[in-house]
Design a protein around this motif. Structure first.
Motif, short mmCIF file in Angstrom:
data_model
loop_
_atom_site.label_atom_id
_atom_site.label_comp_id
_atom_site.label_asym_id
_atom_site.label_seq_id
_atom_site.Cartn_x
_atom_site.Cartn_y
_atom_site.Cartn_z
N UNK A 122 47.72 20.74 31.82
CA UNK A 122 47.25 21.96 32.47
C UNK A 122 47.44 23.12 31.51
N UNK A 123 46.55 24.07 31.57
CA UNK A 123 46.66 25.22 30.70
C UNK A 123 46.07 26.41 31.44
N UNK A 124 46.55 27.59 31.10
CA UNK A 124 46.00 28.78 31.76
C UNK A 124 44.87 29.32 30.89
N UNK A 125 43.67 29.32 31.47
CA UNK A 125 42.49 29.73 30.73
C UNK A 125 41.84 30.90 31.47
N UNK A 126 41.77 32.02 30.79
CA UNK A 126 41.23 33.25 31.39
C UNK A 126 41.85 33.51 32.76
N UNK A 127 43.17 33.36 32.80
CA UNK A 127 43.92 33.67 34.01
C UNK A 127 43.86 32.59 35.08
N UNK A 128 43.16 31.50 34.79
CA UNK A 128 43.06 30.43 35.79
C UNK A 128 43.75 29.17 35.28
N UNK A 129 44.49 28.53 36.17
CA UNK A 129 45.17 27.28 35.83
C UNK A 129 44.13 26.15 35.80
N UNK A 130 43.93 25.60 34.62
CA UNK A 130 42.89 24.56 34.48
C UNK A 130 43.51 23.27 33.95
N UNK A 131 42.89 22.16 34.28
CA UNK A 131 43.35 20.86 33.79
C UNK A 131 42.36 20.30 32.77
#
Ligand code: GDP
Length: 616
Positions: A154-163
């Motif tokens: 998981x990583x935070x991308x543009x303020x959103x937690x994404x997998x």
């Protein structure tokens, strides 16, 4: 309509365009069924077309084509995928219609699935490790990630937690092997290129594979920490292969990383997500029975068949009845890459699944069936179809002349094998290598059964029926199986490494080849006198000129260099009045050649024996 055909047999004829649909791996029996003919008459027709086959043997498309053209039909071969679609259709499962029927409101965004590819030693494994370590969830769970063939971070991308899901078997071989099985697993490929080494042959191979599959590429320029690293050179080199970096006005993202020093990993994940969002519509319906792919599978001593499944659509739940290729079962438990128990797995989620009755192959599709019985029936039907297709593939053809000749000389031999191994990949690799052994046309190698796991009673029974040898790679006998094998006299061989198995099979094949004999001259004798004997017929009083004359050896008689008697045997050999077994050069002896009484003075008797020629 009945009309005389080749060989005078009666076969119902087609109009010239009458279609006949046949599965790959079909036999003349199947064809005969479709056109309502007697299989034996089709064997005869093919015989007159120069092909000798049996009614039950699987034939290839060419041979069916020849036969069909002769009889006025057009063959439509059904591919494995089509066949499987039809097979599932019989169980009311239509995967294409399912997708077509989904409307936008049912589709939810799903994580991208990424494969890491590139030249050997450019850092694929290291990079996969580095990415795994960035995962915060892994840290919380104790940091120990297990290798299950795929993982999600998981990583935070543009303020959103994404997998993001990664396939944990680096290299394009795995990628291609899955594609070859019709499994499109990867959404995005990370192409790893070492900045100190540059574009290499496997870099280009990997790139070609990804482009052929229509998979967008993100380039990870690795080892930027190294002295002599030249990341810009990589960008330049790759423009030649239509990978133009954004900085150069193209649309491929290049990220400088160091897998060793954990540099640029976040940016790489960022690039993957940006590329996914820009060029792909990654959505799936999570609210339906799961469809997916087996990434990896093996047999575990305690837990039985274990498969890592990448769910592609729907949600896989504990308790679901599943079919994975030819394996079936019920999901008993699921685990994620941290060893944590999972009850449900949605799209792009890799999970380790327990509960299959046998081990599926890597790349096999997985689907949830309405109930266990249906799951079993689908698996069984698939297995039957696969066996038929395999027979067609394995048969090495020989021409009619070869066949007749080989048959007359008793040269047709088949070595049947049963292959067992600890993981499906190894079994496949072994089978591939074995089938590549070149032993000429006299011997046929047939793999009649293959599977994952210990040698079972069923394996031994199969080997008994088909007179096969069992090859076990990193496996052992199941309970009470060794006794059975002993009793039945089945040869079971175990190997810890593949090449030893290949070596042995190769020698076995060579040993099985009918020996070739060559004539070795033993000696010659000159006839000096001819004695008549009522008991032995004529006896040639001779002087041994070269070598020695040996009793019971083969002989021929030459007169002035011309053979006057051949295929004879030295039936009696005497030295004076005594029987001798051999008489050497320079000595006199009496030679009796059985019923051949036509010897004359000055004839030369040549003796020889047939020796087996060693194979190279
Ligand atoms: P693969 O064959 O592509 O999987 O390559 P590996 O991941 O096994 O890496 C090959 C070698 O390169 C190993 O010795 C790694 O330690 C080393 N390596 C990988 N990434 C880096 C990096 O970023 N910097 C340096 N200096 N060495 C690296």
């Amino acid at each position: 309509m009945q009309a005389p055909s080749l060989g005078g047999v009666q076969v119902p004829r087609g109009s010239g365009t009458t279609p006949v649909r046949l599965r790959r791996g079909s036999s003349l029996n199947d064809f005969a069924d479709k056109i309502d003919a007697n299989p034996a008459s089709l064997v005869t027709v093919l015989f007159h077309l120069g092909e000798m086959v049996t009614a039950t043997q699987s034939l290839d498309e060419d041979m069916f084509g020849t036969l069909a053209a002769e009889l006025g039909y057009v063959i439509e071969m059904v591919s494995a995928e089509e066949e499987d679609r039809e097979l599932l259709g019989a169980f009311d499962i239509d995967l294409d219609a399912e997708l077509a029927d989904e409307d936008d409101s049912q589709l939810k965004a799903r994580p991208p699935v990424v494969t890491v590819m590139g030249h050997v030693d450019h850092g694929k494994t290291k990079l996969l490790d580095a990415i795994r370590q960035t995962d915060v969830v892994a840290g919380e769970a104790g940091g120990i990630t297990q290798h299950i063939g795929a993982y999600q971070v998981r990583t935070v991308h543009e303020g959103v937690d994404r997998a993001v899901t990664f396939i944990d078997t680096p290299g394009h071989e795995a990628f291609t092997a899955m594609r070859a099985r019709g499994a499109q697993v990867t959404d995005i490929a990370i192409l790893v290129v070492a900045a100190d080494d540059g574009v290499m042959p496997q870099t280009i191979e990997a790139l070609n594979h990804a482009q052929a599959a229509g998979v967008p590429i993100v380039v990870a320029v690795n080892k930027v920490d190294k002295e002599g690293a030249n990341p810009d050179k990589i960008r330049q080199q790759l423009t030649e292969y239509n990978l133009v970096a954004e900085e150069y006005g193209g649309d491929t993202m290049f990220v400088n990383v160091s897998a060793k020093q954990n540099l640029g990993i976040d940016q790489l994940l960022e690039a993957v997500l940006l590329t996914a969002d820009a060029s792909l519509d990654l959505r799936a319906n999570p609210d339906k029975a799961a469809r997916g792919v087996a990434i990896e599978a093996n047999l575990d001593k305690g837990r039985g068949a274990v498969a890592t499944v990448l769910v592609q659509q729907g949600t896989l739940k504990v308790g679901d009845a599943i079919v994975a290729g030819t394996a079936h079962g019920r999901v008993r438990a699921m685990f994620d890459e941290h060893g944590g128990s999972v009850l449900e797995a949605g799209p792009a989620r890799p999970v380790m699944v327990l509960g299959l009755a046998s081990v599926p192959g890597a790349g096999d599709t997985i689907l949830v069936a309405p109930d266990e019985r249906t799951a079993r029936q689908i698996a069984e039907k698939r297995e039957a179809a696969q066996r038929a297709a395999l027979l067609a593939k394995r048969r090495k053809r020989i021409s009619l002349e070869d066949f007749t000749q080989a048959l007359q000389q008793g040269k047709v031999e088949t070595l049947n094998l049963v292959l067992k191994g600890d993981v499906s990949g190894a079994v496949e690799a072994l089978e591939d290598s074995l089938l590549k052994i070149d032993v000429g046309e006299e011997v046929e190698l047939r793999v009649i059964h293959r599977g994952v796991g210990d040698i079972t009673q069923n394996d031994v029974n199969l080997a008994t029926v088909d007179n096969a040898i069992i090859i076990g790679f990193n496996v052992k006998f199941g309970e009470r199986v060794e006794d059975l094998a002993d009793r039945e006299g089945v040869d079971v061989r175990f190997y810890p490494v593949i090449y030893q198995a290949i070596d042995d099979v190769e020698s076995a094949l060579k040993g099985m080849l009918k020996p070739e004999y060559e004539e070795v001259q033993l000696g010659t004798a000159e006839v000096r006198e001819v004695f008549r004997s009522s008991k032995f017929g004529n006896v040639a009083g001779s002087l041994v000129r070269t070598g020695q004359i040996v009793r019971n050896s083969k002989a021929r008689v030459l007169r002035k260099g011309v053979v006057v008697g051949d295929n004879l045997t030295v039936e009696s050999l005497k030295r004076f009045k005594n029987d001798a077994t051999e008489v050497r050069e320079g000595y006199e002896c009496g030679i009796g050649l059985g019923s051949f009484n036509d010897v004359e003075i000055d004839d030369v008797i040549e003796t020889f024996e047939m020796r087996e020629k060693p194979r190279k």
